[in-house]
Design an enzyme around this catalytic site. Sequence first.
Site, PDB file in Angstrom:
ATOM      1  CG  ASP A   1      -1.827   1.179   1.301  1.00 50.74           C
ATOM      2  OD1 ASP A   1      -2.381   1.569   0.264  1.00 50.74           O
ATOM      3  OD2 ASP A   1      -1.979   1.735   2.406  1.00 50.74           O
TER       4      ASP A   1
ATOM      5  CG  ASP B   1      -1.926   7.352   0.335  1.00 48.83           C
ATOM      6  OD1 ASP B   1      -0.928   7.949  -0.106  1.00 48.83           O
ATOM      7  OD2 ASP B   1      -2.995   7.267  -0.301  1.00 48.83           O
TER       8      ASP B   1
ATOM      9  CB  SER C   1      -4.754   7.173  -3.824  1.00 45.67           C
ATOM     10  OG  SER C   1      -4.623   8.490  -4.302  1.00 45.67           O
TER      11      SER C   1
END
Length: 247
Positions: A24, A26, A143
Amino acid sequence: MRCRTFRRVTAAIEWERFAAFLFDLDGVLTPTATVHERAWTVMFDEFLGDRPPFTAADYLAYVDGKPRYDGVRSFLGSRGITLPEGAPSDPAGHDSVCALGNRKNELFTEVLRRDGIAPYPGSSAFLDVLDQRGVPTAVVSSSRNARDVLAAAGLGARFDVVVDGLVATAEGVAGKPAPDMFLLAAQRVGVDASAAVVVEDALSGVAAGRAGHFGLVLGVNRGAGAEQLLAHGADAVVDDLGELVPA
């Protein structure tokens, strides 16, 4: 499983079993989770007005790790609020799910352009170790701004594969907590899920890793809580990826 220190975790994990790492972005590689949380808070508080404000607990429970519009729907549902879906082309505002999501993105990109971002030092050091060992890596992020964040953090050239919100939409792939984005990343890296490590800080992300039957789901505790990460699917938890770097 109980939370363990890295020394005990490494003793239990056969690292040579794993052929790729799927990260991942963020909160794992960059501290953009705090920027995202701030943007979500401003957007929802604008929308909520005199109603109870959006909280850090709301962010973790309903928004963290999810695609933008899914996060809007999830939080609104928790408050019993219904809005029209709208369309991704809606102008940023408060009249639809998509308008709210677009307002959040507007706030996020303003902060990213103004302040920039730097990767976590421990994450950079761990990526160096993987590079030295020739281990394939991928970024798997809900995102739509993932590539902009990677570029801003100086990480744009470090990853073999990026599966982000734009790729998920283009490929018709379900977002987290479904495992589909991670499975697509493993496929593009060229390894079976059972040979890949998922690295996540969000509850929805570790749940996705568990649902995809990956070889290892490693939680990074940036505030969700070690016990919560373990309960939602992590096999082990560290506080920082720098703990994985050999002394």
